[in-house]
Design a protein around this motif. Structure first.
Motif, PDB file in Angstrom:
ATOM      1  N   THR A  82      45.146  28.012  26.485  1.00 48.63           N
ATOM      2  CA  THR A  82      45.134  28.479  25.102  1.00 48.63           C
ATOM      3  C   THR A  82      43.819  29.181  24.792  1.00 48.63           C
ATOM      4  O   THR A  82      43.806  30.242  24.164  1.00 48.63           O
ATOM      5  N   ARG A  83      42.713  28.593  25.224  1.00 49.77           N
ATOM      6  CA  ARG A  83      41.402  29.215  25.000  1.00 49.77           C
ATOM      7  C   ARG A  83      41.291  30.550  25.716  1.00 49.77           C
ATOM      8  O   ARG A  83      40.756  31.513  25.177  1.00 49.77           O
ATOM      9  N   LYS A  84      41.788  30.598  26.928  1.00 45.73           N
ATOM     10  CA  LYS A  84      41.724  31.844  27.698  1.00 45.73           C
ATOM     11  C   LYS A  84      42.545  32.939  27.013  1.00 45.73           C
ATOM     12  O   LYS A  84      42.108  34.082  26.906  1.00 45.73           O
ATOM     13  N   ALA A  85      43.723  32.587  26.522  1.00 49.66           N
ATOM     14  CA  ALA A  85      44.556  33.549  25.797  1.00 49.66           C
ATOM     15  C   ALA A  85      43.873  33.967  24.502  1.00 49.66           C
ATOM     16  O   ALA A  85      43.893  35.146  24.131  1.00 49.66           O
ATOM     17  N   ALA A  86      43.253  33.013  23.820  1.00 52.67           N
ATOM     18  CA  ALA A  86      42.569  33.323  22.563  1.00 52.67           C
ATOM     19  C   ALA A  86      41.424  34.294  22.792  1.00 52.67           C
ATOM     20  O   ALA A  86      41.176  35.169  21.957  1.00 52.67           O
ATOM     21  N   ASP A  87      40.735  34.189  23.919  1.00 51.19           N
ATOM     22  CA  ASP A  87      39.670  35.135  24.231  1.00 51.19           C
ATOM     23  C   ASP A  87      40.207  36.557  24.292  1.00 51.19           C
ATOM     24  O   ASP A  87      39.617  37.485  23.760  1.00 51.19           O
ATOM     25  N   GLY A  88      41.356  36.717  24.947  1.00 52.12           N
ATOM     26  CA  GLY A  88      41.953  38.046  25.051  1.00 52.12           C
ATOM     27  C   GLY A  88      42.422  38.579  23.713  1.00 52.12           C
ATOM     28  O   GLY A  88      42.171  39.734  23.359  1.00 52.12           O
ATOM     29  N   VAL A  89      43.075  37.743  22.927  1.00 48.41           N
ATOM     30  CA  VAL A  89      43.565  38.170  21.618  1.00 48.41           C
ATOM     31  C   VAL A  89      42.395  38.418  20.676  1.00 48.41           C
ATOM     32  O   VAL A  89      42.361  39.408  19.949  1.00 48.41           O
ATOM     33  N   ALA A  90      41.399  37.538  20.704  1.00 48.46           N
ATOM     34  CA  ALA A  90      40.237  37.722  19.838  1.00 48.46           C
ATOM     35  C   ALA A  90      39.501  39.004  20.192  1.00 48.46           C
ATOM     36  O   ALA A  90      39.062  39.739  19.311  1.00 48.46           O
ATOM     37  N   ALA A  91      39.394  39.281  21.473  1.00 49.14           N
ATOM     38  CA  ALA A  91      38.733  40.513  21.886  1.00 49.14           C
ATOM     39  C   ALA A  91      39.465  41.712  21.318  1.00 49.14           C
ATOM     40  O   ALA A  91      38.859  42.688  20.892  1.00 49.14           O
ATOM     41  N   PHE A  92      40.783  41.641  21.292  1.00 53.53           N
ATOM     42  CA  PHE A  92      41.576  42.738  20.718  1.00 53.53           C
ATOM     43  C   PHE A  92      41.406  42.803  19.207  1.00 53.53           C
ATOM     44  O   PHE A  92      41.149  43.838  18.636  1.00 53.53           O
ATOM     45  N   LYS A  93      41.531  41.671  18.534  1.00 51.97           N
ATOM     46  CA  LYS A  93      41.460  41.630  17.073  1.00 51.97           C
ATOM     47  C   LYS A  93      40.090  42.029  16.546  1.00 51.97           C
ATOM     48  O   LYS A  93      39.978  42.649  15.513  1.00 51.97           O
ATOM     49  N   LEU A  94      39.034  41.657  17.241  1.00 55.71           N
ATOM     50  CA  LEU A  94      37.692  41.979  16.782  1.00 55.71           C
ATOM     51  C   LEU A  94      37.345  43.440  16.990  1.00 55.71           C
ATOM     52  O   LEU A  94      36.297  43.891  16.567  1.00 55.71           O
ATOM     53  N   GLY A  95      38.241  44.187  17.597  1.00 54.57           N
ATOM     54  CA  GLY A  95      37.970  45.589  17.882  1.00 54.57           C
ATOM     55  C   GLY A  95      38.140  46.505  16.699  1.00 54.57           C
ATOM     56  O   GLY A  95      38.089  47.710  16.841  1.00 54.57           O
ATOM     57  N   ARG A  96      38.311  46.012  15.503  1.00 56.13           N
ATOM     58  CA  ARG A  96      38.609  46.882  14.382  1.00 56.13           C
ATOM     59  C   ARG A  96      37.437  47.286  13.476  1.00 56.13           C
ATOM     60  O   ARG A  96      37.481  48.358  12.927  1.00 56.13           O
ATOM     61  N   PRO A  97      36.379  46.492  13.273  1.00 59.30           N
ATOM     62  CA  PRO A  97      35.412  46.802  12.232  1.00 59.30           C
ATOM     63  C   PRO A  97      34.650  48.137  12.338  1.00 59.30           C
ATOM     64  O   PRO A  97      34.756  48.947  11.448  1.00 59.30           O
ATOM     65  N   ASN A  98      33.858  48.389  13.368  1.00 65.22           N
ATOM     66  CA  ASN A  98      33.175  49.678  13.466  1.00 65.22           C
ATOM     67  C   ASN A  98      33.447  50.285  14.834  1.00 65.22           C
ATOM     68  O   ASN A  98      33.804  49.583  15.769  1.00 65.22           O
ATOM     69  N   LEU A  99      33.252  51.574  14.949  1.00 67.04           N
ATOM     70  CA  LEU A  99      33.700  52.274  16.157  1.00 67.04           C
ATOM     71  C   LEU A  99      33.002  51.816  17.430  1.00 67.04           C
ATOM     72  O   LEU A  99      33.655  51.623  18.454  1.00 67.04           O
ATOM     73  N   ARG A 100      31.705  51.644  17.394  1.00 72.65           N
ATOM     74  CA  ARG A 100      30.995  51.228  18.602  1.00 72.65           C
ATOM     75  C   ARG A 100      31.427  49.825  19.036  1.00 72.65           C
ATOM     76  O   ARG A 100      31.689  49.564  20.199  1.00 72.65           O
ATOM     77  N   ARG A 101      31.504  48.950  18.070  1.00 70.09           N
ATOM     78  CA  ARG A 101      31.955  47.582  18.355  1.00 70.09           C
ATOM     79  C   ARG A 101      33.421  47.570  18.763  1.00 70.09           C
ATOM     80  O   ARG A 101      33.832  46.827  19.650  1.00 70.09           O
ATOM     81  N   ALA A 102      34.212  48.388  18.079  1.00 69.83           N
ATOM     82  CA  ALA A 102      35.637  48.456  18.382  1.00 69.83           C
ATOM     83  C   ALA A 102      35.851  48.865  19.836  1.00 69.83           C
ATOM     84  O   ALA A 102      36.644  48.259  20.550  1.00 69.83           O
ATOM     85  N   GLU A 103      35.124  49.890  20.261  1.00 70.74           N
ATOM     86  CA  GLU A 103      35.273  50.342  21.641  1.00 70.74           C
ATOM     87  C   GLU A 103      34.919  49.222  22.613  1.00 70.74           C
ATOM     88  O   GLU A 103      35.643  48.989  23.584  1.00 70.74           O
ATOM     89  N   HIS A 104      33.843  48.521  22.350  1.00 72.32           N
ATOM     90  CA  HIS A 104      33.438  47.400  23.209  1.00 72.32           C
ATOM     91  C   HIS A 104      34.562  46.359  23.309  1.00 72.32           C
ATOM     92  O   HIS A 104      34.929  45.909  24.393  1.00 72.32           O
ATOM     93  N   TRP A 105      35.125  45.958  22.162  1.00 71.14           N
ATOM     94  CA  TRP A 105      36.125  44.901  22.161  1.00 71.14           C
ATOM     95  C   TRP A 105      37.464  45.383  22.705  1.00 71.14           C
ATOM     96  O   TRP A 105      38.190  44.618  23.347  1.00 71.14           O
TER      97      TRP A 105
END
Length: 181
Positions: A82-105
């Motif tokens: 569950t934690r491993k899956a959450a890392d992947g989903v969180a990485a995707f979800k956190l990709g929205r706020p700003n462009l530089r951060r979004a690209e990283h996530w």
């Protein structure tokens, strides 16, 4: 020093979504819809896909382990998946706020095996004026098209039509537009 390099290589290989990961996930989906499929075979197929890096399979493995569905019940192991899956989903979800951060996530989510991040990253790179980023966006769209993503195929065709990230080639664009998917 050689051992450290081996570990880095191994880590990077795990992060790439391979054809094996796609095949394992497709097998799990086929078993999910088959009326006579055993729960053991389904749990095993999800486990293979999860080990190959598929985030959606990680969630399913966690559920199978938590409830002992087709596999021996193991709640601590379920929590790990569950934690491993959450890392992947969180990485995707956190990709929205700003462009530089979004690209990283988006890059991180894609490396962790979360396919929707591919199109988001490609779309972000398409808006760049730098040639290298445009070429990378086309490579991402091509990868999506090879996996059966019709939208990605259309973006590749459009790129050839207008010459964005590739040399303009109307004949090739028309050929791609006519492809059956």
């Amino acid at each position: 020093m050689v051992q450290q390099q081996d570990k880095k290589v191994r880590r990077s290989r795990k992060a790439v979504v391979t054809p094996l990961a796609v095949e394992a996930m497709e097998q799990a989906w086929d078993l999910e819809t088959a009326p006579d499929a055993s729960r053991e075979a389904l749990a095993h197929a999800y486990l293979m896909a999860a080990r190959a890096g598929r985030v959606e399979a990680m969630t399913n493995v966690a559920l199978h382990l938590e409830h002992g569905d087709g596999i021996r019940q193991d709640v601590p192991q379920a929590l790990r998946w569950t934690r491993k899956a959450a890392d992947g989903v969180a990485a995707f979800k956190l990709g929205r706020p700003n462009l530089r951060r979004a690209e990283h996530w988006y890059r991180r989510a894609l490396a962790l095996g979360f396919p929707p991040a591919r199109m988001n990253l490609a779309a972000m790179l398409t808006n760049s004026s730098r040639k290298a980023r445009l070429k990378e966006s086309i490579a991402l769209y091509r990868a999506g098209a090879r996996l059966g993503d019709v939208k990605a195929l259309l973006f590749v065709a459009y790129a050839y039509e207008v010459g964005r990230g590739v040399r303009k080639n109307l004949k090739r664009a028309i050929h791609i537009y006519k492809q059956d998917v």
